[in-house]
Scaffold this active site. Structure first.
Site, PDB file in Angstrom:
ATOM      1  N   ILE A  32       0.825  -1.213   0.000  1.00 55.25           N
ATOM      2  CA  ILE A  32       0.000   0.000   0.000  1.00 55.25           C
ATOM      3  C   ILE A  32       0.860   1.264   0.000  1.00 55.25           C
ATOM      4  O   ILE A  32       0.382   2.339  -0.381  1.00 55.25           O
ATOM      5  CB  ILE A  32      -0.958  -0.022   1.210  1.00 55.25           C
ATOM      6  CG1 ILE A  32      -2.182   0.855   0.965  1.00 55.25           C
ATOM      7  CG2 ILE A  32      -0.236   0.354   2.510  1.00 55.25           C
ATOM      8  CD1 ILE A  32      -3.288   0.645   1.988  1.00 55.25           C
ATOM      9  N   HIS A 101       6.104 -12.164   5.623  1.00 52.49           N
ATOM     10  CA  HIS A 101       5.934 -11.625   4.271  1.00 52.49           C
ATOM     11  C   HIS A 101       7.279 -11.326   3.661  1.00 52.49           C
ATOM     12  O   HIS A 101       8.192 -10.866   4.328  1.00 52.49           O
ATOM     13  CB  HIS A 101       5.062 -10.363   4.277  1.00 52.49           C
ATOM     14  CG  HIS A 101       5.481  -9.313   5.257  1.00 52.49           C
ATOM     15  ND1 HIS A 101       5.217  -9.392   6.600  1.00 52.49           N
ATOM     16  CD2 HIS A 101       6.166  -8.156   5.082  1.00 52.49           C
ATOM     17  CE1 HIS A 101       5.710  -8.321   7.217  1.00 52.49           C
ATOM     18  NE2 HIS A 101       6.294  -7.562   6.311  1.00 52.49           N
ATOM     19  N   HIS A 103       9.079  -9.004   0.980  1.00 55.14           N
ATOM     20  CA  HIS A 103       8.995  -7.827   0.119  1.00 55.14           C
ATOM     21  C   HIS A 103       9.747  -8.128  -1.183  1.00 55.14           C
ATOM     22  O   HIS A 103      10.913  -8.533  -1.140  1.00 55.14           O
ATOM     23  CB  HIS A 103       9.679  -6.619   0.768  1.00 55.14           C
ATOM     24  CG  HIS A 103       9.051  -6.112   2.021  1.00 55.14           C
ATOM     25  ND1 HIS A 103       8.235  -5.002   2.050  1.00 55.14           N
ATOM     26  CD2 HIS A 103       9.134  -6.538   3.309  1.00 55.14           C
ATOM     27  CE1 HIS A 103       7.847  -4.753   3.296  1.00 55.14           C
ATOM     28  NE2 HIS A 103       8.383  -5.682   4.086  1.00 55.14           N
TER      29      HIS A 103
HETATM   30  P1  5GP Z   1       7.033  -4.749   7.405  1.00 58.82           P
HETATM   31  O1  5GP Z   1       7.306  -3.357   7.882  1.00 58.82           O
HETATM   32  O2  5GP Z   1       6.271  -5.542   8.461  1.00 58.82           O
HETATM   33  O3  5GP Z   1       8.231  -5.476   6.893  1.00 58.82           O
HETATM   34  O4  5GP Z   1       6.104  -4.601   6.126  1.00 58.82           O
HETATM   35  C1  5GP Z   1       4.731  -4.389   6.207  1.00 58.82           C
HETATM   36  C2  5GP Z   1       4.327  -3.785   4.895  1.00 58.82           C
HETATM   37  O5  5GP Z   1       2.918  -3.852   4.812  1.00 58.82           O
HETATM   38  C3  5GP Z   1       4.706  -2.310   4.755  1.00 58.82           C
HETATM   39  O6  5GP Z   1       5.560  -2.149   3.635  1.00 58.82           O
HETATM   40  C4  5GP Z   1       3.371  -1.601   4.588  1.00 58.82           C
HETATM   41  O7  5GP Z   1       3.419  -0.533   3.658  1.00 58.82           O
HETATM   42  C5  5GP Z   1       2.468  -2.721   4.114  1.00 58.82           C
HETATM   43  N1  5GP Z   1       1.080  -2.538   4.499  1.00 58.82           N
HETATM   44  C6  5GP Z   1       0.592  -2.099   5.703  1.00 58.82           C
HETATM   45  N2  5GP Z   1      -0.747  -2.077   5.692  1.00 58.82           N
HETATM   46  C7  5GP Z   1      -1.129  -2.514   4.453  1.00 58.82           C
HETATM   47  C8  5GP Z   1      -2.412  -2.714   3.824  1.00 58.82           C
HETATM   48  O8  5GP Z   1      -3.469  -2.509   4.408  1.00 58.82           O
HETATM   49  N3  5GP Z   1      -2.389  -3.161   2.544  1.00 58.82           N
HETATM   50  C9  5GP Z   1      -1.238  -3.414   1.860  1.00 58.82           C
HETATM   51  N4  5GP Z   1      -1.352  -3.836   0.600  1.00 58.82           N
HETATM   52  N5  5GP Z   1      -0.011  -3.241   2.408  1.00 58.82           N
HETATM   53  C10 5GP Z   1       0.029  -2.806   3.695  1.00 58.82           C
END
Ligand code: 5GP
Ligand code: ZN
Length: 115
Positions: A32, A101, A103
């Site tokens: 997002i 997840h 990336h």
């Molecule tokens: P992290 O910081 O845990 O490695 O990555 C989480 C990712 O999820 C972030 O890059 C953030 O932008 C993405 N994200 C958070 N909320 C949402 C959402 O509601 N939808 C989508 N598609 N991505 C999200």
């Protein structure tokens, strides 16, 4: 499935996302808040808190997540130029969603070291 987990809710379609690939056990959707022209998250449909715990409890699933990451990169046309796969883990790793997840980042040159 955990109803208070954002990514479980995306798997269940109760939170919308732009889905780019799906298998029986893996989902890929666009981030997002993209940090690169291609920024896709590849997740197991089953809830695992992080990549290492997913790999420990279901190595085949972890392998499928990586396989689909490559599929997504090829579909976005970034496989030849190269791309980055990231699994942020825990507080110091800046993991904000506690559902494993991967990336998939690409479409521009990456920097090293990461911040
Ligand atoms: P992290 O910081 O845990 O490695 O990555 C989480 C990712 O999820 C972030 O890059 C953030 O932008 C993405 N994200 C958070 N909320 C949402 C959402 O509601 N939808 C989508 N598609 N991505 C999200
Ligand atoms: Zn979850």
């Amino acid at each position: 499935m955990s109803s208070d987990c954002l990514f479980c809710n995306i798997v269940e379609r109760s939170v919308p996302a732009t889905i780019v690939h799906e298998t029986g056990s893996v989902l890929a959707f666009r981030d997002i808040n993209p940090q690169a022209p291609t920024h896709v998250l590849v997740i197991p449909k089953a809830h695992h808190a992080d990549a290492a715990s997913m790999a420990a409890s279901d190595p085949a699933l972890a392998g499928e997540v990586l396989d689909i990451a490559g599929t997504v990169a090829a579909a976005d046309g970034i496989d030849a130029a190269g791309y980055r796969l990231v699994f942020n883990t825990g507080k110091d790793g800046q993991q904000t969603v506690l559902h494993a997840h991967c990336h998939v980042l690409g479409g521009r040159g990456m920097e090293w070291p990461p911040g």
